[in-house]
Design a protein around this motif. Structure first.
Motif, PDB file in Angstrom:
ATOM      1  N   TRP A   1       6.539   0.657 -10.192  1.00 26.75           N
ATOM      2  CA  TRP A   1       7.040   1.671 -10.460  1.00 26.75           C
ATOM      3  C   TRP A   1       7.956   2.199  -9.231  1.00 26.75           C
ATOM      4  N   THR A   2       8.022   2.160  -7.869  1.00 23.69           N
ATOM      5  CA  THR A   2       8.759   2.746  -7.563  1.00 23.69           C
ATOM      6  C   THR A   2      10.356   2.377  -7.578  1.00 23.69           C
ATOM      7  N   LEU A   3      10.128   1.096  -8.318  1.00 20.86           N
ATOM      8  CA  LEU A   3      11.885   0.616  -8.199  1.00 20.86           C
ATOM      9  C   LEU A   3      12.375   1.228  -9.469  1.00 20.86           C
ATOM     10  N   THR A   4      11.726   1.208 -10.745  1.00 16.02           N
ATOM     11  CA  THR A   4      12.067   1.500 -12.285  1.00 16.02           C
ATOM     12  C   THR A   4      12.002   2.837 -12.212  1.00 16.02           C
ATOM     13  N   GLU A   5      11.308   4.018 -11.317  1.00 12.64           N
ATOM     14  CA  GLU A   5      10.668   5.558 -11.796  1.00 12.64           C
ATOM     15  C   GLU A   5      10.957   6.464 -10.172  1.00 12.64           C
TER      16      GLU A   5
ATOM     17  N   TRP B   1       0.571  -0.823   0.181  1.00 10.36           N
ATOM     18  CA  TRP B   1      -0.052  -0.004   0.256  1.00 10.36           C
ATOM     19  C   TRP B   1       0.821   1.711  -0.205  1.00 10.36           C
ATOM     20  N   ARG B   2       1.824   1.262   0.780  1.00  9.54           N
ATOM     21  CA  ARG B   2       2.771   2.081   0.965  1.00  9.54           C
ATOM     22  C   ARG B   2       3.729   2.053  -0.291  1.00  9.54           C
ATOM     23  N   ARG B   3       3.682   1.072  -1.756  1.00  8.01           N
ATOM     24  CA  ARG B   3       4.693   1.311  -2.745  1.00  8.01           C
ATOM     25  C   ARG B   3       5.930   0.948  -2.100  1.00  8.01           C
ATOM     26  N   LEU B   4       6.357   0.487  -1.483  1.00  4.45           N
ATOM     27  CA  LEU B   4       7.502  -0.005  -0.816  1.00  4.45           C
ATOM     28  C   LEU B   4       8.226  -0.877  -1.145  1.00  4.45           C
ATOM     29  N   PRO B   5       9.050  -2.068  -1.459  1.00 11.36           N
ATOM     30  CA  PRO B   5       9.563  -3.503  -1.941  1.00 11.36           C
ATOM     31  C   PRO B   5       9.991  -3.202  -0.354  1.00 11.36           C
TER      32      PRO B   5
END
Length: 341
Positions: free
Chosen positions: A249-253, A98-102
């Motif tokens: 999206w977090t990993l790539t952007e 939910w927090r867009r975190l790996p």
């Protein structure tokens, strides 16, 4: 199968699905970002390979399940501790998504299991110091702590030579080589992740069966173990199809901006480490930690400032928080439910 074991099996299926869902971006984010694979093809391929790898990983742990099984977690408390571990890991995985975190499902599972084990020891009034020291495996802890550092170092070390060699020829050929490497790395990453995820979920289920008195060895695999193992593999595959594009999206952007060649190095390094961890060292590694560290390491080799350090530090802070919170939740949840056992 007793009702208690059936509930634990369902919880472990949920954990397997969450593992596939959260870790899918580690394999597909970079290939999709640089158009080596389409999103649908990447997810379908990764899901199928994940399922095969999970079955192989579950088969491998039958040789060493006693290594992970504590005599204290036997009988009714064993399924309870494993069930609490699965619930904690699933909830923590949903929060990070939910927090867009790996984040690492491996760290969450092991930390929650350690907390549950401590709760069992407290309830049985055993020698805590001796029991914990006996159960903690130094090599497991070191592998989880050092694997991101190794992935980061290998990515930084290999990116320069790879870029020099691969940039010969026309721009079209360079882009083609990078996309081929990314596509191959997606399959390798999926297989390595499947091996790790299968071993992770399979060893929990094997420990539950052993604690309940079932025979488990390469020569005496029960039909129950085989059927549930297939269900785990299917759950991992179905979870992978979810994609978790918020994390991708977090990993790539948001984390690092890479070019295709550096992205290919960042994709190959963690895949190789997962194979080494599963097949050579027989140790758990986090695909998320190794993939994220490799992306940062490859990004640091670029001539411009491509690493977004505020995001990196934020992700690292949640990584440090994972074992603390999951261990505490595992401890409290097991203590609260132990009267039922």
């Amino acid at each position: 199968m007793t009702p208690g074991l059936a509930v634990v099996a369902l919880l472990l299926c949920a954990l397997a699905a969450m593992t596939g869902f959260r870790d899918a971006p580690n394999a597909v984010a970079l290939p999709v970002r640089f158009r080596a694979l389409t999103p649908r093809l990447a997810l379908v391929m990764t899901a199928l390979i994940n399922a095969v790898g999970a079955l192989l990983g579950i088969g491998l742990i039958t040789l060493s399940v006693h290594y992970f099984t504590s005599p204290a977690v036997r009988g009714d408390v064993g399924p309870l501790a494993v069930g609490v571990t699965a619930v904690v890991a699933v909830l923590w995985g949903l929060l990070l998504w939910w927090r867009r975190l790996p984040g690492s499902t491996t760290h969450a599972v092991l930390s929650a299991l350690a907390g549950a084990h401590l709760a069992v020891q407290l309830s049985l009034h055993d020698d805590l110091a001796g029991s914990i020291l006996e159960s903690v495996r130094v090599e497991v802890v070191l592998s989880l702590l050092l694997s991101p550092v190794i992935a980061w170092g290998l990515a930084r070390l290999l990116t320069g030579p790879v870029v020099q060699v691969a940039t010969t020829g026309t721009t079209v050929n360079v882009q083609r080589r990078a996309r081929i490497a990314l596509a191959v790395s997606a399959g390798a990453m999926a297989m390595g992740h499947g091996l790790q995820a299968g071993q992770r979920v399979g060893v929990l289920w094997a420990a539950v069966l052993l604690g309940s008195g079932a025979a488990l060895s390469p020569d005496a695999l029960t039909a129950e173990f085989v059927v549930v193992s297939v269900l785990f593999a299917l759950a991992i595959a179905l979870g992978t199809l979810g994609g978790a594009w918020r994390i991708a999206w977090t990993l790539t952007e948001r984390l690092v901006r890479l070019d295709p060649l550096r992205a290919s190095v960042a994709a190959v390094v963690p895949a190789g480490l997962l194979f080494v961890g599963s097949l050579v060292l027989h140790l758990p590694l986090s695909s998320t930690h190794t993939a994220t560290a490799a992306i940062v390491g490859a990004g640091q080799t670029q001539t411009y400032a491509s690493v977004r350090w505020p995001t990196v530090l934020r992700v690292g802070g949640w990584w440090l928080l994972t074992p603390v919170v999951c261990a505490a939740l595992g401890l409290l949840g097991t203590l609260a439910l132990l009267p039922l056992a």
